[in-house]
Design an enzyme around this catalytic site. Structure first.
Site, short mmCIF file in Angstrom:
data_model
loop_
_atom_site.label_atom_id
_atom_site.label_comp_id
_atom_site.label_asym_id
_atom_site.label_seq_id
_atom_site.Cartn_x
_atom_site.Cartn_y
_atom_site.Cartn_z
CG ASP A 320 -2.19 0.83 0.96
OD1 ASP A 320 -2.17 1.68 0.05
OD2 ASP A 320 -3.19 0.66 1.70
CD GLU A 516 -6.39 5.68 2.66
OE1 GLU A 516 -5.34 5.30 3.18
OE2 GLU A 516 -6.44 6.15 1.53
C1 BGC Z 1 -5.11 3.03 0.33
C2 BGC Z 1 -5.36 2.00 -0.71
C3 BGC Z 1 -5.25 2.62 -2.08
C4 BGC Z 1 -3.92 3.30 -2.23
C5 BGC Z 1 -3.73 3.98 -3.55
C6 BGC Z 1 -3.86 3.81 0.08
O1 BGC Z 1 -3.73 4.88 0.97
O2 BGC Z 1 -5.04 2.41 1.59
O3 BGC Z 1 -6.60 1.40 -0.53
O4 BGC Z 1 -5.43 1.65 -3.06
O5 BGC Z 1 -3.77 4.28 -1.23
O6 BGC Z 1 -4.49 5.11 -3.68
C1 BGC Z 2 -3.30 9.75 -2.22
C2 BGC Z 2 -4.11 8.54 -1.92
C3 BGC Z 2 -3.42 7.79 -0.87
C4 BGC Z 2 -3.15 8.66 0.34
C5 BGC Z 2 -2.37 7.92 1.35
C6 BGC Z 2 -3.15 10.56 -0.97
O1 BGC Z 2 -2.44 11.75 -1.21
O2 BGC Z 2 -3.91 10.50 -3.21
O3 BGC Z 2 -4.25 7.73 -3.04
O4 BGC Z 2 -4.23 6.73 -0.53
O5 BGC Z 2 -2.47 9.83 -0.01
O6 BGC Z 2 -2.01 8.71 2.45
#
Ligand code: BGC
Ligand code: BGC
Length: 825
Positions: A320, A516
């Site tokens: 990830d 998230e």
């Molecule tokens: C997320 C994933 C995601 C990845 C790419 C991560 O922060 O946990 O689910 O696929 O970012 O965007």
């Molecule tokens: C990205 C996401 C990723 C996240 C993780 C973002 O800046 O666009 O895809 O999941 O950072 O912290």
């Protein structure tokens, strides 16, 4: 292949040690884990092709295959020097030279540009196509104009694997049409604590449903396991995520620890994987979370022994977003441990160069065995071959009639119809006659961004306007269409105002977009401390208007007061771009006969108290308000009685970020002034920004040491917030300049805390004018504070004179425009 078997003598010892210590804390009972079989992944012809390719590749090219850069930090040009195997565009990342509201044509151009460099015929270069991935998690949701399907927590309510499969196929077609090869989906988390901000990415709290859906979604995205040349057929690679235990973290805290027994880990959290692997899943994404304290990215026993061994997974494991950097001893740019544990491709958005160089060095020094590299690269090439990337033909790419096509939108609308769950329908207010005069109210009534939630055009799904969805329809627009067709009307007033009394009001409200971490909450109470939407429902009720609530949320929340204030209540989840599906069910024909009945059944138990945070079907105690599987239909004639409005939680349980705003203290926070002596430090309410008593003025007389602090009733844990770059935001006005040094502090108990120097900021601030100051929580952490038990998030101290007026003190999720203060001496 097993790295241990082929390691050279000098490094065998080191490998054995690291494998052993991981195994010690890994699975104890491998035989308890289910077996599976990676169907359709291995065939002799492809394996021979890969073997041949491997002999031609340099070590740099092999290591490059294992690294994935992000479009925000990688250019096609970079691939000439660094032969990366993959590119992603993260949730906030635009295709090249564009923005994240970019149309499909920009995505195609970006994918083509990277692909072209990877396939160039030049000396010393083995042409291998890059694989390009995005979070197509509810439709190809990064791309403007795509069909946005309901989020997974909604889909669970449909109990319809065939629907899931069709959604997967449509998503794949729209993803392939935009030039993209790979969807980071499905999430097969089995969320156990709905406070988790990613709960909506899971289909259900029940492993059985997740198992069924995991298979259906993989088949939808990828096609039949026996298929080859997926991209030519409008399919893409799936990524089953997040392996393993993402839905079980303590207190629902994202990226936390899932501290459950091996049996529960297998039975609950492991449910989706064997099914997905049997269906031919090409990739699996490792989880940020830990199991029993061990970070998954470093867990050899689970990634290698269980996933690749016992479950026979022959595709590749992708890490990830910088997830490897959280393994003890690793950084984002350096992490042999993740590769040794079994991660085949590291998601290294901006850290790819460091990871590439360091991994190369670690293979050269023998820290990582060549066999581990060859195994990882073989898996990656296998996936690329199966997808048909080497053929470099893409009949779907650029098909402009695929994105947001009428068929896909109809499918999404069918999904909306099937996922609505009717929680209450007292007196059978629903269905509403097509000829009725309807007032449509609430902040979600005409907002496609809100109804779509996170992972929509942007990472957190914030900042979306209706015009960003050229093919979408808001809930109000759908209601209006249906009502006008049958002689009725739908008048929109977000605040619920009307001139002529309507027959009924439909109020659409609920959670605003999050993803998230930002979606993590402390209790299950909806709108704690500020029940704006309840006030709207109650106003309409008082005016004698029957109220139908349409609740938008990623998860069940405690809404007893809102349920009480509604005649009917529909859990609509995060339905996506096809708001018309709501009207299909709520609005009957002109005579009031339903056009579609309710079909949805809860796939998450609905709580009767805001404290019921681990309420899951099959787990004791089980005492929900609405049980797993609940959902009324028009045939039911059951009234829901008045519910208790005791939330079961106090303000101290949820308010960790809003202390003082517009002159008002928010419970449980109070100003504590020390000493309590007006002669040293006095306080009074003052008008601010034209608003009466919207500011609090503190006057230090210079006759002794005085401090003002914000204190709650118990320490708060803001460790995650400080890692995520949240800041303390202060709106202040200097009315008399400091005559001595002033400190800004954060405390965490006796002799715990950190103190920064605020003097320069206050000395430079123009007198009598409102200013904003943002200081990163991380700056306090770096200066020594323990962010997991903060007692006072805000303290100001001085011994000199100072007159300072405050209007706001709260945490802010956006760290832009922060000021770095020096530690106070
Ligand atoms: C997320 C994933 C995601 C990845 C790419 C991560 O922060 O946990 O689910 O696929 O970012 O965007
Ligand atoms: C990205 C996401 C990723 C996240 C993780 C973002 O800046 O666009 O895809 O999941 O950072 O912290």
């Amino acid at each position: 292949m097993n790295a241990l078997r082929v390691c050279i003598a000098a490094v065998c010892a080191a490998l054995t040690v690291s494998a052993a210590s991981a195994a010690e804390r890994g699975v104890a009972n491998p035989e308890l884990w289910p077996t599976a079989h990676s169907q359709g992944l291995i065939d002799p012809k492809t394996e021979a092709f890969i073997t041949d390719l491997l002999t031609k590749m340099s070590l740099e090219e092999k290591v490059g295959q294992m690294v994935q850069g992000d479009t925000s930090a990688t250019t096609p040009e970079d691939l000439r020097r660094y032969p990366l195997g993959s590119i992603l565009a993260g949730g906030n990342s635009p295709p090249l030279g564009s923005d994240d509201r970019a149309p499909a044509s920009d995505w195609i151009k970006a994918a083509q540009a990277f692909r072209a460099v990877s396939l160039e015929k030049r000396a010393g270069h083995t042409p291998i196509p890059v694989i390009f991935g995005v979070d197509a998690v509810h439709g190809n949701s990064n791309v403007v104009g795509a069909t946005i399907f309901p989020h997974n927590s909604a889909l669970g309510a449909a109990r319809d694997p065939d629907l899931i499969r069709r959604i997967g196929a449509a998503t794949a077609a729209e993803t392939a049409a935009a030039g993209i090869d790979w969807a980071f989906a499905p999430t097969v988390a089995v969320p156990q604590d709905d406070r988790w901000g990613r709960a909506y990415e899971g289909y259900s709290e029940s492993p059985d449903l997740v198992r069924e859906y995991a298979r259906a979604m993989v088949l939808g995205l990828q096609g039949e396991p026996a298929d080859r040349g997926l991209i030519q057929k409008g399919h893409v690679a799936a990524s089953v995520k997040h392996f393993l235990g993402d839905g079980g973290t303590k207190n629902g805290i994202d990226q936390g620890d899932t501290d459950v027994s091996e049996q529960d880990f297998i039975r609950i959290h492991g449910a989706g994987y064997p099914a997905a692997i049997d269906a031919g899943a090409l990739t699996v994404m490792a989880s940020y979370s830990s199991w029993q304290g061990v970070k998954m990215h470093g867990n050899h026993s689970l990634l290698t022994d269980v996933l690749k061994g016992r479950m026979g997974f022959e595709g590749f494991v992708v890490g990830d977003w910088n997830g490897h950097g959280q393994v003890p001893g690793c950084t984002e740019e350096n992490c042999a441990a993740a590769i040794l544990a079994g991660v085949d491709m590291l998601m290294a958005p901006a850290s790819w160069k460091g990871i590439f160089n360091n991994t190369l060095e670690q293979v050269r020094s023998g820290k990582i065995a060549q066999a581990r590299i060859d195994d990882a690269v073989r898996r990656i090439l296998r996936v690329k071959a199966k997808l048909g990337l080497f053929e470099n033909e893409r009949p779907f790419e650029g098909r402009s009639n695929v994105l947001g096509s009428p068929e896909h939108r109809a499918l999404a609308r069918e999904a909306v119809r099937k996922t609505l769950v009717l929680l209450k329908n007292n007196g059978n207010v629903l269905p509403i006659k097509g000829s009725a005069r309807v007032l449509v109210a609430g902040s979600g009534a005409d907002d496609i961004g809100q109804q779509s939630g996170g992972w929509t055009l942007s990472w957190q799904g914030t900042g979306n306007k209706n015009s960003d969805f050229p093919n979408g329809q808001s809930i109000h627009a759908g209601l209006k269409e249906a009502l006008e067709r049958s002689g009725g009307s739908a008048e929109l007033s977000v605040k619920g105002a009307f001139k002529t009394k309507p027959d009924v009001a439909i109020v659409v409200f609920g959670e605003t977009p999050y993803a998230e971490m930002q979606g993590d909450i402390r209790t299950l109470e909806y709108q704690p401390g500020d029940k704006r939407d309840l006030a709207l429902l109650q106003k309409l009720r008082k005016e004698g208007v029957p109220v139908v609530s349409v609740f938008l949320s990623g998860r069940p929340l405690w809404v007893n007061p809102e349920l009480n204030a509604s005649d009917a209540f529909v859990a609509a989840w995060l339905p996506g771009s096809e708001g018309g599906g709501i009207a299909d069910v709520l609005i009957g024909d002109a005579s009031g006969k339903p056009r579609n009945d309710f079909h949805g059944k809860l796939s998450f138990s609905w709580p009767q108290s805001a404290a019921q945070t681990n309420l899951n079907y099959g787990r004791q105690p089980y005492d929900p308000l609405f049980e797993y599987g609940y959902g009324l239909t028009y045939k039911d004639r059951r009234d829901v009685a008045a519910l208790s409005e005791e939330s079961g939680v106090g303000a101290a349980d949820w308010n960790i970020d809003k202390y003082f705003a517009a002159g008002r203290l928010h419970a449980p926070w109070q100003f504590v002034v020390d000493p309590r002596n007006d002669k040293v430090l006095s306080v009074r309410n003052v008008d601010a920004g034209g608003v009466q008593e919207a500011g609090r003025q503190f006057v230090w007389s210079g006759t002794g040491k005085g401090s003002v602090a914000l204190r709650g009733t118990a320490p708060i844990d803001v460790a995650r917030q400080s890692n995520a770059d949240l800041a303390v935001l202060v709106e202040y006005r200097v009315d008399a300049r400091p005559t001595s040094s002033v400190q800004l502090a954060l405390t965490c108990g006796d002799r715990c805390g950190s103190t920064l120097d605020l003097t320069p900021v206050l000395t430079a601030a123009p007198l009598g004018q409102w200013q904003k100051l943002k200081v990163k929580l991380a700056d306090f952490r770096k200066a020594g504070a323990d962010m997991s038990r903060v007692v006072e998030p805000f303290v100001i101290r001085t011994t000199g004179q100072l007159t300072l007026t405050l209007q706001t003190v709260r945490l802010d999720s956006d760290s832009q425009g922060t000021t770095t203060l020096r530690p106070a001496s």
